[in-house]
Design a protein around this motif. Sequence first.
Motif, PDB file in Angstrom:
ATOM      1  N   VAL A  22      60.911  23.949  57.344  1.00  0.00           N
ATOM      2  CA  VAL A  22      60.860  25.411  57.376  1.00  0.00           C
ATOM      3  C   VAL A  22      60.212  25.879  58.680  1.00  0.00           C
ATOM      4  O   VAL A  22      60.679  26.827  59.312  1.00  0.00           O
ATOM      5  N   GLN A  23      59.158  25.200  59.088  1.00  0.00           N
ATOM      6  CA  GLN A  23      58.484  25.559  60.338  1.00  0.00           C
ATOM      7  C   GLN A  23      59.456  25.452  61.526  1.00  0.00           C
ATOM      8  O   GLN A  23      59.412  26.269  62.445  1.00  0.00           O
ATOM      9  N   GLU A  24      60.334  24.465  61.480  1.00  0.00           N
ATOM     10  CA  GLU A  24      61.307  24.291  62.557  1.00  0.00           C
ATOM     11  C   GLU A  24      62.301  25.450  62.610  1.00  0.00           C
ATOM     12  O   GLU A  24      62.649  25.930  63.686  1.00  0.00           O
ATOM     13  N   VAL A  25      62.727  25.937  61.453  1.00  0.00           N
ATOM     14  CA  VAL A  25      63.636  27.091  61.407  1.00  0.00           C
ATOM     15  C   VAL A  25      62.919  28.333  61.929  1.00  0.00           C
ATOM     16  O   VAL A  25      63.482  29.098  62.727  1.00  0.00           O
ATOM     17  N   VAL A  26      61.685  28.535  61.494  1.00  0.00           N
ATOM     18  CA  VAL A  26      60.905  29.687  61.964  1.00  0.00           C
ATOM     19  C   VAL A  26      60.738  29.609  63.485  1.00  0.00           C
ATOM     20  O   VAL A  26      60.857  30.619  64.190  1.00  0.00           O
ATOM     21  N   SER A  27      60.497  28.419  63.994  1.00  0.00           N
ATOM     22  CA  SER A  27      60.366  28.227  65.440  1.00  0.00           C
ATOM     23  C   SER A  27      61.646  28.619  66.168  1.00  0.00           C
ATOM     24  O   SER A  27      61.608  29.332  67.172  1.00  0.00           O
ATOM     25  N   GLU A  28      62.777  28.172  65.656  1.00  0.00           N
ATOM     26  CA  GLU A  28      64.071  28.528  66.271  1.00  0.00           C
ATOM     27  C   GLU A  28      64.285  30.034  66.293  1.00  0.00           C
ATOM     28  O   GLU A  28      64.777  30.584  67.273  1.00  0.00           O
ATOM     29  N   GLU A  29      63.920  30.688  65.209  1.00  0.00           N
ATOM     30  CA  GLU A  29      64.161  32.125  65.072  1.00  0.00           C
ATOM     31  C   GLU A  29      63.195  32.982  65.881  1.00  0.00           C
ATOM     32  O   GLU A  29      63.550  34.075  66.304  1.00  0.00           O
ATOM     33  N   THR A  30      61.973  32.497  66.070  1.00  0.00           N
ATOM     34  CA  THR A  30      60.947  33.326  66.716  1.00  0.00           C
ATOM     35  C   THR A  30      60.623  32.910  68.141  1.00  0.00           C
ATOM     36  O   THR A  30      60.023  33.677  68.886  1.00  0.00           O
ATOM     37  N   ILE A  49      58.467  30.676  68.727  1.00  0.00           N
ATOM     38  CA  ILE A  49      57.097  30.177  68.645  1.00  0.00           C
ATOM     39  C   ILE A  49      57.174  28.670  68.419  1.00  0.00           C
ATOM     40  O   ILE A  49      57.952  28.209  67.583  1.00  0.00           O
ATOM     41  N   SER A  50      56.379  27.907  69.139  1.00  0.00           N
ATOM     42  CA  SER A  50      56.465  26.449  69.027  1.00  0.00           C
ATOM     43  C   SER A  50      56.087  25.974  67.625  1.00  0.00           C
ATOM     44  O   SER A  50      55.268  26.598  66.935  1.00  0.00           O
ATOM     45  N   VAL A  51      56.692  24.857  67.229  1.00  0.00           N
ATOM     46  CA  VAL A  51      56.367  24.256  65.941  1.00  0.00           C
ATOM     47  C   VAL A  51      54.880  23.894  65.898  1.00  0.00           C
ATOM     48  O   VAL A  51      54.227  24.054  64.872  1.00  0.00           O
ATOM     49  N   ALA A  52      54.338  23.456  67.027  1.00  0.00           N
ATOM     50  CA  ALA A  52      52.915  23.093  67.074  1.00  0.00           C
ATOM     51  C   ALA A  52      52.031  24.298  66.742  1.00  0.00           C
ATOM     52  O   ALA A  52      51.063  24.179  65.983  1.00  0.00           O
ATOM     53  N   GLU A  53      52.375  25.459  67.283  1.00  0.00           N
ATOM     54  CA  GLU A  53      51.581  26.658  67.001  1.00  0.00           C
ATOM     55  C   GLU A  53      51.733  27.071  65.537  1.00  0.00           C
ATOM     56  O   GLU A  53      50.753  27.435  64.872  1.00  0.00           O
ATOM     57  N   ILE A  54      52.949  27.001  65.022  1.00  0.00           N
ATOM     58  CA  ILE A  54      53.187  27.352  63.619  1.00  0.00           C
ATOM     59  C   ILE A  54      52.428  26.398  62.704  1.00  0.00           C
ATOM     60  O   ILE A  54      51.749  26.830  61.771  1.00  0.00           O
ATOM     61  N   TYR A  55      52.499  25.104  62.998  1.00  0.00           N
ATOM     62  CA  TYR A  55      51.779  24.100  62.211  1.00  0.00           C
ATOM     63  C   TYR A  55      50.275  24.382  62.243  1.00  0.00           C
ATOM     64  O   TYR A  55      49.593  24.278  61.229  1.00  0.00           O
ATOM     65  N   LEU A 100      54.310  36.184  63.082  1.00  0.00           N
ATOM     66  CA  LEU A 100      54.178  34.882  62.441  1.00  0.00           C
ATOM     67  C   LEU A 100      53.492  34.925  61.080  1.00  0.00           C
ATOM     68  O   LEU A 100      53.994  34.346  60.108  1.00  0.00           O
ATOM     69  N   MET A 101      52.364  35.585  60.970  1.00  0.00           N
ATOM     70  CA  MET A 101      51.636  35.613  59.693  1.00  0.00           C
ATOM     71  C   MET A 101      52.479  36.270  58.593  1.00  0.00           C
ATOM     72  O   MET A 101      52.495  35.800  57.463  1.00  0.00           O
ATOM     73  N   MET A 102      53.193  37.332  58.936  1.00  0.00           N
ATOM     74  CA  MET A 102      54.024  38.016  57.938  1.00  0.00           C
ATOM     75  C   MET A 102      55.180  37.124  57.496  1.00  0.00           C
ATOM     76  O   MET A 102      55.492  37.042  56.303  1.00  0.00           O
ATOM     77  N   ILE A 103      55.801  36.436  58.451  1.00  0.00           N
ATOM     78  CA  ILE A 103      56.903  35.523  58.126  1.00  0.00           C
ATOM     79  C   ILE A 103      56.401  34.395  57.232  1.00  0.00           C
ATOM     80  O   ILE A 103      56.990  34.108  56.185  1.00  0.00           O
ATOM     81  N   LEU A 104      55.315  33.758  57.646  1.00  0.00           N
ATOM     82  CA  LEU A 104      54.786  32.637  56.863  1.00  0.00           C
ATOM     83  C   LEU A 104      54.351  33.080  55.474  1.00  0.00           C
ATOM     84  O   LEU A 104      54.560  32.368  54.495  1.00  0.00           O
ATOM     85  N   SER A 105      53.769  34.257  55.377  1.00  0.00           N
ATOM     86  CA  SER A 105      53.347  34.778  54.081  1.00  0.00           C
ATOM     87  C   SER A 105      54.554  34.984  53.163  1.00  0.00           C
ATOM     88  O   SER A 105      54.524  34.604  51.987  1.00  0.00           O
ATOM     89  N   ASP A 106      55.620  35.570  53.699  1.00  0.00           N
ATOM     90  CA  ASP A 106      56.829  35.783  52.893  1.00  0.00           C
ATOM     91  C   ASP A 106      57.450  34.460  52.462  1.00  0.00           C
ATOM     92  O   ASP A 106      57.894  34.312  51.323  1.00  0.00           O
TER      93      ASP A 106
END
Length: 166
Positions: free
Chosen positions: A44-52, A54-60, A26-32
Motif C-alpha cells: 500500500v505504501q508503494e501505491v501511495v508513493s506512486e500517487e503522491t 513521496i518516497s516509500v522511505a518517508e511514508i514508512y 500524507l497523514m490524511m491519506i494514511l489515515s483514510d
Amino acid sequence: MGKLQPQAEAQIREICARYKDEKTPLMMILSDVQNEYGYIPLEVQEVVSEETGISVAEIYGVVTFYSFFSLKPKGKYVIGCCLGTACYVKGAQQVIDKFSEQLGIGPGQTTEDGLFTIDALRCIGACGIAPAVSINGKVYPKVSVSDVHNIVASYQDAEHAGEVIS
C-alpha cells in the motif's frame, strides 16, 4: 511491489486522488487507508508513493512513527493499555501482563483467531481514572488485574452470540 487485489489498489489510488490539492496530504491519506483496511502494509505504501511522489522511505517513517498506524492487521478488538505515568503507578503494567497471560500474546501482537490485539499506549489522557484500558474506543476505568478475565470474557461471549459491544 507485492500483489494487491486490483479493487484494493484502485481504492487506494482513489483515496490519494481525494487529497491531490492538499499541500501535505500524507497523514490524511494514511489515515483514510488505515480506517479502510485496518493497516498499511508495504504494498500500500508503494501505491501511495506512486500517487503522491513521496518516497516509500518517508511514508514508512511516518507509518512506523505514529502508534495509530499499523504495518500488520490488528484484531477485531484492540485492547489499549495505558502505561502513562499515572496508570503505571497505579498498576497498569500488571494489568497489561494479565491481558497478555490470558490471551497468550504480548503487546503489539494479535491472537491467532484475529479477535484481540494488545497495544501498550503511552497516555490516553484518562489519568483521573487510572489505570485505564481502551477497547475500540470504549474506556474502562480503574482496571485491576482481577477485572481482566471478565473484560475479555465479555468480548468472547458477545462474539459467540453475534453481538456488538460499543
